[in-house]
Design a protein around this motif. Sequence first.
Motif, PDB file in Angstrom:
ATOM      1  N   MET A 401      50.137  50.071  76.618  1.00 11.17           N
ATOM      2  CA  MET A 401      49.110  51.122  76.507  1.00 11.17           C
ATOM      3  C   MET A 401      49.231  52.108  77.663  1.00 11.17           C
ATOM      4  O   MET A 401      49.092  53.314  77.472  1.00 11.17           O
ATOM      5  CB  MET A 401      47.709  50.505  76.464  1.00 11.17           C
ATOM      6  CG  MET A 401      47.410  49.824  75.134  1.00 11.17           C
ATOM      7  SD  MET A 401      45.913  48.841  75.235  1.00 11.17           S
ATOM      8  CE  MET A 401      44.701  50.021  74.738  1.00 11.17           C
ATOM      9  N   CYS A 406      47.370  55.518  78.548  1.00 11.88           N
ATOM     10  CA  CYS A 406      46.014  54.976  78.781  1.00 11.88           C
ATOM     11  C   CYS A 406      45.600  55.194  80.237  1.00 11.88           C
ATOM     12  O   CYS A 406      46.367  54.879  81.149  1.00 11.88           O
ATOM     13  CB  CYS A 406      46.013  53.480  78.453  1.00 11.88           C
ATOM     14  SG  CYS A 406      44.570  52.604  79.070  1.00 11.88           S
ATOM     15  N   ILE A 407      44.399  55.747  80.442  1.00 16.80           N
ATOM     16  CA  ILE A 407      43.942  56.011  81.814  1.00 16.80           C
ATOM     17  C   ILE A 407      42.871  55.007  82.248  1.00 16.80           C
ATOM     18  O   ILE A 407      42.122  55.256  83.182  1.00 16.80           O
ATOM     19  CB  ILE A 407      43.392  57.451  81.946  1.00 16.80           C
ATOM     20  CG1 ILE A 407      42.258  57.698  80.936  1.00 16.80           C
ATOM     21  CG2 ILE A 407      44.491  58.485  81.789  1.00 16.80           C
ATOM     22  CD1 ILE A 407      41.462  58.969  81.196  1.00 16.80           C
ATOM     23  N   GLN A 408      42.751  53.924  81.512  1.00 17.53           N
ATOM     24  CA  GLN A 408      41.764  52.875  81.794  1.00 17.53           C
ATOM     25  C   GLN A 408      40.334  53.448  81.815  1.00 17.53           C
ATOM     26  O   GLN A 408      39.563  53.210  82.737  1.00 17.53           O
ATOM     27  CB  GLN A 408      42.097  52.170  83.117  1.00 17.53           C
ATOM     28  CG  GLN A 408      41.363  50.851  83.289  1.00 17.53           C
ATOM     29  CD  GLN A 408      41.939  49.976  84.402  1.00 17.53           C
ATOM     30  OE1 GLN A 408      42.776  49.136  84.154  1.00 17.53           O
ATOM     31  NE2 GLN A 408      41.504  50.157  85.625  1.00 17.53           N
ATOM     32  N   ALA A 409      40.016  54.229  80.779  1.00 14.43           N
ATOM     33  CA  ALA A 409      38.663  54.796  80.686  1.00 14.43           C
ATOM     34  C   ALA A 409      37.678  53.771  80.124  1.00 14.43           C
ATOM     35  O   ALA A 409      36.471  54.015  80.122  1.00 14.43           O
ATOM     36  CB  ALA A 409      38.678  56.039  79.813  1.00 14.43           C
ATOM     37  N   LEU A 410      38.204  52.648  79.616  1.00 13.42           N
ATOM     38  CA  LEU A 410      37.392  51.511  79.151  1.00 13.42           C
ATOM     39  C   LEU A 410      36.414  51.875  78.022  1.00 13.42           C
ATOM     40  O   LEU A 410      35.278  51.446  78.012  1.00 13.42           O
ATOM     41  CB  LEU A 410      36.625  50.880  80.333  1.00 13.42           C
ATOM     42  CG  LEU A 410      37.443  50.519  81.571  1.00 13.42           C
ATOM     43  CD1 LEU A 410      36.567  49.907  82.642  1.00 13.42           C
ATOM     44  CD2 LEU A 410      38.584  49.577  81.234  1.00 13.42           C
ATOM     45  N   GLN A 411      36.901  52.674  77.072  1.00 11.27           N
ATOM     46  CA  GLN A 411      36.050  53.029  75.923  1.00 11.27           C
ATOM     47  C   GLN A 411      36.713  52.628  74.607  1.00 11.27           C
ATOM     48  O   GLN A 411      36.432  53.230  73.565  1.00 11.27           O
ATOM     49  CB  GLN A 411      35.831  54.542  75.878  1.00 11.27           C
ATOM     50  CG  GLN A 411      35.147  55.104  77.078  1.00 11.27           C
ATOM     51  CD  GLN A 411      35.045  56.622  77.004  1.00 11.27           C
ATOM     52  OE1 GLN A 411      34.972  57.203  75.941  1.00 11.27           O
ATOM     53  NE2 GLN A 411      35.055  57.250  78.143  1.00 11.27           N
ATOM     54  N   CYS A 412      37.609  51.636  74.664  1.00  9.59           N
ATOM     55  CA  CYS A 412      38.410  51.280  73.478  1.00  9.59           C
ATOM     56  C   CYS A 412      37.522  50.901  72.291  1.00  9.59           C
ATOM     57  O   CYS A 412      37.957  50.980  71.154  1.00  9.59           O
ATOM     58  CB  CYS A 412      39.331  50.116  73.781  1.00  9.59           C
ATOM     59  SG  CYS A 412      40.185  50.224  75.343  1.00  9.59           S
ATOM     60  N   CYS A 417      38.251  57.237  72.724  1.00 10.94           N
ATOM     61  CA  CYS A 417      39.344  57.130  73.693  1.00 10.94           C
ATOM     62  C   CYS A 417      39.904  58.524  74.003  1.00 10.94           C
ATOM     63  O   CYS A 417      40.374  59.223  73.116  1.00 10.94           O
ATOM     64  CB  CYS A 417      40.443  56.224  73.129  1.00 10.94           C
ATOM     65  SG  CYS A 417      41.960  56.272  74.102  1.00 10.94           S
ATOM     66  N   THR A 419      42.586  59.406  75.326  1.00  2.76           N
ATOM     67  CA  THR A 419      44.037  59.588  75.240  1.00  2.76           C
ATOM     68  C   THR A 419      44.562  59.380  73.820  1.00  2.76           C
ATOM     69  O   THR A 419      45.773  59.381  73.612  1.00  2.76           O
ATOM     70  CB  THR A 419      44.751  58.598  76.195  1.00  2.76           C
ATOM     71  OG1 THR A 419      44.357  57.273  75.830  1.00  2.76           O
ATOM     72  CG2 THR A 419      44.375  58.839  77.635  1.00  2.76           C
ATOM     73  N   ILE A 421      44.601  56.734  71.996  1.00  2.21           N
ATOM     74  CA  ILE A 421      45.240  55.435  71.689  1.00  2.21           C
ATOM     75  C   ILE A 421      44.334  54.564  70.817  1.00  2.21           C
ATOM     76  O   ILE A 421      44.791  53.962  69.846  1.00  2.21           O
ATOM     77  CB  ILE A 421      45.588  54.676  72.991  1.00  2.21           C
ATOM     78  CG1 ILE A 421      46.545  55.513  73.833  1.00  2.21           C
ATOM     79  CG2 ILE A 421      46.219  53.317  72.680  1.00  2.21           C
ATOM     80  CD1 ILE A 421      46.772  54.958  75.233  1.00  2.21           C
ATOM     81  N   THR A 422      43.050  54.512  71.174  1.00  2.25           N
ATOM     82  CA  THR A 422      42.155  53.600  70.436  1.00  2.25           C
ATOM     83  C   THR A 422      41.050  54.362  69.701  1.00  2.25           C
ATOM     84  O   THR A 422      39.931  53.896  69.609  1.00  2.25           O
ATOM     85  CB  THR A 422      41.511  52.570  71.399  1.00  2.25           C
ATOM     86  OG1 THR A 422      40.847  53.287  72.443  1.00  2.25           O
ATOM     87  CG2 THR A 422      42.527  51.633  71.993  1.00  2.25           C
TER      88      THR A 422
HETATM   89  S1  SF4 Z   1      39.625  54.030  75.807  1.00  2.46           S
HETATM   90 FE1  SF4 Z   1      41.734  54.762  75.711  1.00  2.46          FE
HETATM   91  S2  SF4 Z   1      42.226  55.403  77.803  1.00  2.46           S
HETATM   92 FE2  SF4 Z   1      40.378  54.142  77.891  1.00  2.46          FE
HETATM   93  S3  SF4 Z   1      41.100  52.034  78.309  1.00  2.46           S
HETATM   94 FE3  SF4 Z   1      40.915  52.245  76.078  1.00  2.46          FE
HETATM   95  S4  SF4 Z   1      42.956  52.913  75.436  1.00  2.46           S
HETATM   96 FE4  SF4 Z   1      42.855  53.267  77.626  1.00  2.46          FE
END
Ligand code: SF4
Length: 504
Positions: A401, A406-412, A417, A419, A421-422
């Motif tokens: 990821m 993925c910028i680790q925004a923690l909104q999967c 998301c 970026t 991805i999710t």
């Molecule tokens: S929401 Fe998107 S950017 Fe954020 S942790 Fe999940 S995959 Fe990564």
Amino acid sequence: MDTSLQLLTTLTGMFVFALGVGLLVVIVMYVVDVRQTQHAVRRNFPVIGRFRYLFEHLGEFFRQYFFALDREEMPFNRAERSWAYRAAKGEDTTVAFGSSRDLRPTGTVLFVNCAYPTMERDAAAPGSVTVGPYCDHPYQTDSFFNVSGMSFGAISKPAVQALSRGAKKAGCWMNTGEGGLSSYHLEGGADIVFQIGTAKYGVRDADGYLSDERLREVAAHQQVKMFELKLSQGAKPGKGGILPGEKVTEEIAAIRFIEPGHDSISPNRHPEVNSAADLLDLLGRVRSITGKPTGFKCVIGAYGWLDELCELIHQRGVESAPDFITIDSADGGTGAAPMSLIDYVGLPVKESLPLVADTLGRHGLKDRVRLIASGKLTNPGEVAWAMCVGADFVVSARGFMFSLGCIQALQCNRNTCPTGITTHDPDLQKGLVPEDKAERVYRYAKTVKKEVAVIAHSCGVSEPRGLKRFHCRVVGNDGRSVPLDELYPEQRPSPGQVLSGGVE
Ligand code: SF4
Ligand SMILES: Cc1cc2nc3c(=O)[nH]c(=O)nc-3n(C[C@H](O)[C@H](O)[C@H](O)COP(=O)(O)O)c2cc1C
């Protein structure tokens, strides 16, 4: 009146009006805040108390840029993420001046370089491993670092497309996760591991039971090389997959054979698997229908059942064994899970991988049952540790990821998301261009494999599969490191132990 004076009067009027409206809004907020009874902070500090929620929300994003130190954040710190980003972009992965990793804390992993490291000319390609020797179609691969299960649903169409193309180019396999098989998984041409989750998405009949016919259809794809029964996942042991209704699009529902727009929640275990015998039965059924290697994925908590399983395998014959076991870590990732499970249940892979490797060793099954490890094994050092302990393969979800951006925004879990991805929001998916990100996936996998080999060469072995427990040490409570083979002595069947086929 000249025009500039007219403009000034209009602007002053607008300013006074805006000020008036602003004041009115503040008065309304004040009245609402002091009269409401749900939020103590807003009642005690009317209007101003509202900023707390804004800052709390913004803090999630800004902490990582302005406040957190390189090795501080969770689940992945900046140093770990930056390495993956640089590898994916094909940038220089060397660092200057010295390590920012503290080598003193208990549990720190160190590798044992040798006096005479392997010369480049003596380096060898990773050895190839066969999974499922008793199947009609065994799977042979030299790829020790692969893409872990992430369902189409939890991740987006362009993310699946980028992973499948990048994995093909890197020579990796890609696990479908529990959401079934889509054309996007297949289009890149990578080898596929099809995961059968507890809801049997993609291979279920109208009543939700495993359908032999649908299994056969999936297995007919040459690209599908193995089948993985998901017993549990590190982030949520004892809980099935959760896909919020807003992420269950028409397309995803059609692939899973479920209703669109409704929460997609799978049972917390395979209803038909309630014992070691049931587990071997189901694995045997999938293997005989598909003709392909079949194993299972789980996170270890209690572990006595593993001995029972191994004993039963010997009673039935080694052919009946799972062809592989994937050990997921308690700190593994997920699209969505209850915090009580993410934070508290299951063992981390640092503890469970040696435990399972030793159990298989004790029962003489280490070569029969291939071991796959996952859980924050996203950087070369962690992958090398797993190889030392006894993993035949390592798989990663969040490492890949990061390679997708993925910028680790923690909104999967929220379909927002940033970026792409999710999320299944087309506006957010626009940013994820599969052709471009496939290159990053490829470069990330290639660099991980290359740098695991660098560690192996430093330890004096010609390729990553040569890494053994004695190549690795772990720092203990007293600050001194202990070799892994001392901490976890390699296990073999005891003399006289009756193994399958009468071997003693
Ligand atoms: S929401 Fe998107 S950017 Fe954020 S942790 Fe999940 S995959 Fe990564
Ligand atoms: C978005 C997302 C979706 C996932 N979906 C699945 C899944 O469908 N099935 C599964 O077994 N594991 C799933 N996982 C868990 C990963 O496969 C993996 O076991 C876990 O994240 C640990 O690896 P990592 O630390 O490299 O991410 C998912 C993880 C993430 C982050």
